[in-house]
Motif scaffolding. Structure first.
Motif, mmCIF file in Angstrom:
data_model
loop_
_atom_site.group_PDB
_atom_site.id
_atom_site.type_symbol
_atom_site.label_atom_id
_atom_site.label_comp_id
_atom_site.label_asym_id
_atom_site.label_seq_id
_atom_site.Cartn_x
_atom_site.Cartn_y
_atom_site.Cartn_z
ATOM 1 N N ARG A 76 -3.832 -0.179 -3.680
ATOM 2 C CA ARG A 76 -4.214 0.368 -2.660
ATOM 3 C C ARG A 76 -5.587 -0.142 -2.084
ATOM 4 N N GLU A 77 -6.506 -0.364 -2.923
ATOM 5 C CA GLU A 77 -7.806 -0.799 -2.674
ATOM 6 C C GLU A 77 -7.762 -2.507 -2.175
ATOM 7 N N ARG A 78 -6.856 -3.257 -2.757
ATOM 8 C CA ARG A 78 -6.491 -4.438 -2.243
ATOM 9 C C ARG A 78 -6.016 -4.436 -0.925
ATOM 10 N N ALA B 97 -6.337 -2.407 1.235
ATOM 11 C CA ALA B 97 -7.258 -1.829 2.277
ATOM 12 C C ALA B 97 -8.266 -2.883 2.482
ATOM 13 N N LEU B 98 -8.655 -3.869 1.355
ATOM 14 C CA LEU B 98 -9.410 -4.892 1.794
ATOM 15 C C LEU B 98 -8.855 -6.128 2.685
ATOM 16 N N GLU C 91 1.033 -1.232 -0.079
ATOM 17 C CA GLU C 91 -0.056 0.105 -0.035
ATOM 18 C C GLU C 91 0.831 1.172 -0.080
ATOM 19 N N ALA D 195 -3.957 2.497 -7.937
ATOM 20 C CA ALA D 195 -5.319 2.660 -6.872
ATOM 21 C C ALA D 195 -5.718 1.316 -6.526
ATOM 22 N N TRP D 196 -5.749 0.285 -7.542
ATOM 23 C CA TRP D 196 -6.139 -1.160 -7.386
ATOM 24 C C TRP D 196 -5.256 -1.728 -6.435
#
Length: 219
Positions: A137-139, A141-142, A20, A134-135
């Motif tokens: 960071r989203e993964r 965060a998930l 991240e 961005a993907w």
């Protein structure tokens, strides 16, 4: 908890945080950051190489920087599976350590990391770099959300959180000591706060838009 399991869970947390953090810094300083302009311009290329070298030091990348352009920098620090500091390497480390600790890691976290690892691309087009980062960071965060929402706050949660926290402390300290930050420049502090994921939090409740160095450093 057995020490081998504690170590694996710690490394899962550290690697998730690293993915991240590197994604955010690449996005801020390389994909969308300065220097802007035509890549073949010598001054711009020289400045980009300087930024890439400093960024490598911040994220702890091995070896000298020799990336000639933005695409090469992103390929190296995001997708190079042989670079220990890269996003791809961090995702692989997180997944492998989760596999070693399957007896204590939740199925939801394992599935999240396994899917992220399987969907990591080998190449990203320069105009899709921001979307890819961005993907990532989203993964990340998930994965963090799965641990926070579904896991008891037991030793597994503690070692996962400890790995994340120490990784973040290390990278933030390196950023503050690096040449990426001009202590006298408000704009430089704004960029650094964004790179730490703290830009909006800093601005919230403040009337001014450019942070003062002392305020930003204290924050």
């Amino acid at each position: 908890m057995l020490s081998r399991l504690a170590g694996s869970v710690f490394h899962v947390g550290s690697a998730v945080e690293r993915a991240e953090v590197v994604a955010r810094m690449l996005d801020v300083y390389v994909a969308r950051g300065e220097p802007a302009g035509v890549e073949h311009d010598r001054a711009v290329a020289a400045e980009l190489r300087a930024v890439a070298a400093e960024l490598r030091a911040v994220v702890g990348a091995a070896g000298p920087a020799n990336d000639p352009d933005r695409a090469s920098t992103i390929d190296s620090l995001a997708l190079d599976r042989h670079e220990p500091a890269s996003i791809a390497s961090a995702v692989a480390v997180a997944r492998d350590n989760a596999r070693r600790a399957r007896e204590v890691v939740s199925t939801e976290l394992w599935d999240c990391l396994n899917v992220t690892r399987s969907r990591m691309p080998r190449k990203v087009a320069p105009d899709r770099a921001h979307e890819f980062l961005a993907w990532v960071r989203e993964r990340s965060a998930l994965a963090i959300g799965v641990v926070e929402a579904d896991a008891s706050h037991d030793e597994v949660w503690e070692f996962f959180t400890l790995g994340r926290a120490l990784q973040r402390c290390s990278v933030t300290a390196r950023l503050l000591a690096s040449g990426l930050l001009d202590p006298e420049s408000g704009a430089s502090w704004t960029t650094a706060l964004r790179a730490c994921g703290a830009g909006e939090a800093f601005q919230r409740g403040r009337d001014h838009h450019t942070p003062g160095p002392e305020d930003a450093a204290a924050f």
